[in-house]
Design a protein around this motif. Structure first.
Motif, PDB file in Angstrom:
ATOM      1  N   ASN A  23       5.695   1.833  -6.595  1.00  0.00           N
ATOM      2  CA  ASN A  23       6.004   3.217  -6.946  1.00  0.00           C
ATOM      3  C   ASN A  23       5.557   3.510  -8.367  1.00  0.00           C
ATOM      4  O   ASN A  23       6.082   2.925  -9.312  1.00  0.00           O
ATOM      5  N   VAL A  24       4.594   4.408  -8.507  1.00  0.00           N
ATOM      6  CA  VAL A  24       4.121   4.785  -9.840  1.00  0.00           C
ATOM      7  C   VAL A  24       4.768   6.112 -10.212  1.00  0.00           C
ATOM      8  O   VAL A  24       4.114   7.121 -10.430  1.00  0.00           O
ATOM      9  N   THR A  25       6.096   6.074 -10.261  1.00  0.00           N
ATOM     10  CA  THR A  25       6.896   7.254 -10.589  1.00  0.00           C
ATOM     11  C   THR A  25       7.864   6.900 -11.711  1.00  0.00           C
ATOM     12  O   THR A  25       8.325   5.763 -11.799  1.00  0.00           O
ATOM     13  N   ALA A  67      15.804  13.670  -5.361  1.00  0.00           N
ATOM     14  CA  ALA A  67      14.552  13.607  -6.120  1.00  0.00           C
ATOM     15  C   ALA A  67      13.887  14.977  -6.218  1.00  0.00           C
ATOM     16  O   ALA A  67      13.909  15.775  -5.283  1.00  0.00           O
ATOM     17  N   ALA A  68      13.275  15.234  -7.364  1.00  0.00           N
ATOM     18  CA  ALA A  68      12.559  16.490  -7.577  1.00  0.00           C
ATOM     19  C   ALA A  68      11.163  16.402  -6.971  1.00  0.00           C
ATOM     20  O   ALA A  68      10.582  15.318  -6.837  1.00  0.00           O
ATOM     21  N   ASP A  69      10.623  17.554  -6.578  1.00  0.00           N
ATOM     22  CA  ASP A  69       9.265  17.602  -6.061  1.00  0.00           C
ATOM     23  C   ASP A  69       8.263  17.322  -7.182  1.00  0.00           C
ATOM     24  O   ASP A  69       8.535  17.573  -8.356  1.00  0.00           O
ATOM     25  N   VAL A  70       7.101  16.805  -6.778  1.00  0.00           N
ATOM     26  CA  VAL A  70       6.019  16.537  -7.728  1.00  0.00           C
ATOM     27  C   VAL A  70       4.828  17.408  -7.340  1.00  0.00           C
ATOM     28  O   VAL A  70       4.450  17.454  -6.166  1.00  0.00           O
ATOM     29  N   VAL A  71       4.233  18.080  -8.301  1.00  0.00           N
ATOM     30  CA  VAL A  71       3.105  18.957  -8.006  1.00  0.00           C
ATOM     31  C   VAL A  71       1.886  18.116  -7.630  1.00  0.00           C
ATOM     32  O   VAL A  71       1.778  16.939  -7.984  1.00  0.00           O
ATOM     33  N   LEU A  72       0.966  18.741  -6.912  1.00  0.00           N
ATOM     34  CA  LEU A  72      -0.185  18.043  -6.352  1.00  0.00           C
ATOM     35  C   LEU A  72      -0.989  17.292  -7.411  1.00  0.00           C
ATOM     36  O   LEU A  72      -1.276  16.093  -7.257  1.00  0.00           O
ATOM     37  N   ASP A  73      -1.380  17.953  -8.480  1.00  0.00           N
ATOM     38  CA  ASP A  73      -2.244  17.315  -9.486  1.00  0.00           C
ATOM     39  C   ASP A  73      -1.570  16.106 -10.123  1.00  0.00           C
ATOM     40  O   ASP A  73      -2.226  15.092 -10.394  1.00  0.00           O
ATOM     41  N   GLU A  74      -0.262  16.207 -10.359  1.00  0.00           N
ATOM     42  CA  GLU A  74       0.460  15.088 -10.954  1.00  0.00           C
ATOM     43  C   GLU A  74       0.483  13.895 -10.010  1.00  0.00           C
ATOM     44  O   GLU A  74       0.281  12.749 -10.437  1.00  0.00           O
ATOM     45  N   GLU A  75       0.711  14.150  -8.729  1.00  0.00           N
ATOM     46  CA  GLU A  75       0.729  13.046  -7.758  1.00  0.00           C
ATOM     47  C   GLU A  75      -0.640  12.379  -7.661  1.00  0.00           C
ATOM     48  O   GLU A  75      -0.747  11.150  -7.629  1.00  0.00           O
ATOM     49  N   LEU A  76      -1.697  13.188  -7.632  1.00  0.00           N
ATOM     50  CA  LEU A  76      -3.050  12.633  -7.583  1.00  0.00           C
ATOM     51  C   LEU A  76      -3.343  11.796  -8.827  1.00  0.00           C
ATOM     52  O   LEU A  76      -3.923  10.699  -8.732  1.00  0.00           O
ATOM     53  N   ASN A  77      -2.945  12.286  -9.988  1.00  0.00           N
ATOM     54  CA  ASN A  77      -3.192  11.560 -11.236  1.00  0.00           C
ATOM     55  C   ASN A  77      -2.454  10.231 -11.281  1.00  0.00           C
ATOM     56  O   ASN A  77      -2.912   9.270 -11.916  1.00  0.00           O
ATOM     57  N   ARG A  78      -1.325  10.158 -10.606  1.00  0.00           N
ATOM     58  CA  ARG A  78      -0.559   8.920 -10.579  1.00  0.00           C
ATOM     59  C   ARG A  78      -1.165   7.878  -9.640  1.00  0.00           C
ATOM     60  O   ARG A  78      -1.208   6.693  -9.974  1.00  0.00           O
ATOM     61  N   VAL A  79      -1.596   8.311  -8.465  1.00  0.00           N
ATOM     62  CA  VAL A  79      -1.965   7.330  -7.436  1.00  0.00           C
ATOM     63  C   VAL A  79      -3.447   6.979  -7.370  1.00  0.00           C
ATOM     64  O   VAL A  79      -3.797   5.833  -7.056  1.00  0.00           O
TER      65      VAL A  79
END
Length: 281
Positions: A23-25, A67-79
């Motif tokens: 998990n990269v959160t 858990a709070a939602d994560v916006v698309l760009d942030e999720e892409l940048n993480r994974v």
């Protein structure tokens, strides 16, 4: 036994195999964001593969209760950077833990091999994207949504209700162009279930064999262990291993875990015992 096929990659799953959680959160329930930093996440992926994980499940959005939602760009940048690293440096299948069609698409293009969706492809466009990508997909059951799923979940019969849900989702996936051979099922321990529901699911896990699809089971460090044993996430190893062994005995094909080497060890002991029993017949 079943074959997990994705593109040119094939993983033969005989008995149970281990999927390592990455998990990269910053708000992961189990590790407190320990692997949110890229370099630490890469090192942990290296360690899990060396310890025996055959699949690495990479997620960029926490699905813990509240858990709070994560916006698309942030999720892409993480994974995406981590998927790129693992695909280029490690001999392992990569799972992308997401419900967003756009993340599914970019993750598979970057090097992931399968989709692990806690919402069972119910997001708009998710079935269409999974069919287009033509990779294995894990459909998980969840009553409600992460923010609200533990607000008094109820079932007439927890196993029968989840089986009925899976029948509907399987039919929808096949109608949407997904090959049934690509489908994997996860009953969703801890996702909209009471403590009693979770242990009834574990006890009756073999009943899901009626669906004739592989099972992915995630019990590792969950509140069903913590609430029963009064243990914090980092203190739930014994409970997690007991759950993993019971799940494997109940027919689990993939075990999604935090503690890879310990889980690999118990599966080796189980396998050796089963082979001895076969030889003695």
């Amino acid at each position: 036994m079943f074959q997990l096929k994705s593109g040119k990659r094939t993983l033969i799953v005989d008995n149970a195999t281990v999927m390592g959680i990455l998990n990269v959160t910053p708000d992961s329930f189990s590790d407190g964001g320990e692997f949110a930093a890229f370099d630490m996440a890469c090192k942990h992926a290296d360690h899990m593969v060396a310890q025996g994980a055959k699949i690495i499940d990479i997620g960029g959005e926490s699905t813990r209760p509240g858990a709070a939602d994560v916006v698309l760009d942030e999720e892409l940048n993480r994974v995406l950077p981590l998927i790129d690293y693992v695909s280029k440096n490690l001999d392992v299948l990569i799972s992308i833990d997401t419900s967003k069609p756009e993340v599914m698409e970019q993750a598979i293009k970057t090097g992931a091999h399968l989709i692990n969706d806690v919402r069972a492809l119910q997001a708009p466009g998710a079935i269409e994207m999974a069919a287009l990508l033509d990779v294995p997909v894990c459909l998980m059951h969840m009553q409600g949504q992460p923010r609200t799923m533990q607000n008094a979940p109820t079932y007439k019969d927890v196993v029968e209700d989840i089986i009925a849900f899976f029948r509907l989702r399987i039919a929808a996936c096949i109608e949407g162009g997904i090959d049934a051979k690509h489908l994997i099922l996860d009953p969703g321990f801890g996702f909209g279930k009471t403590l009693t529901d979770n242990y009834e699911l574990l006890n009756r896990l073999s009943e899901f064999k009626v669906l004739e699809l592989p099972l992915l089971i995630g019990l590792s460090r969950k509140s069903m262990m913590g609430n029963l044993l009064n243990r914090q996430p980092q203190q739930r190893l014994a409970g997690s291993l007991a759950g993993a062994m019971l799940a494997a005995q109940g027919g689990a094909n993939i075990l999604r875990v935090h503690d890879v080497p310990e889980t690999v060890d118990i599966l080796k002991v189980m396998d050796a015992t089963e082979r001895y029993q076969q030889l003695s017949i």
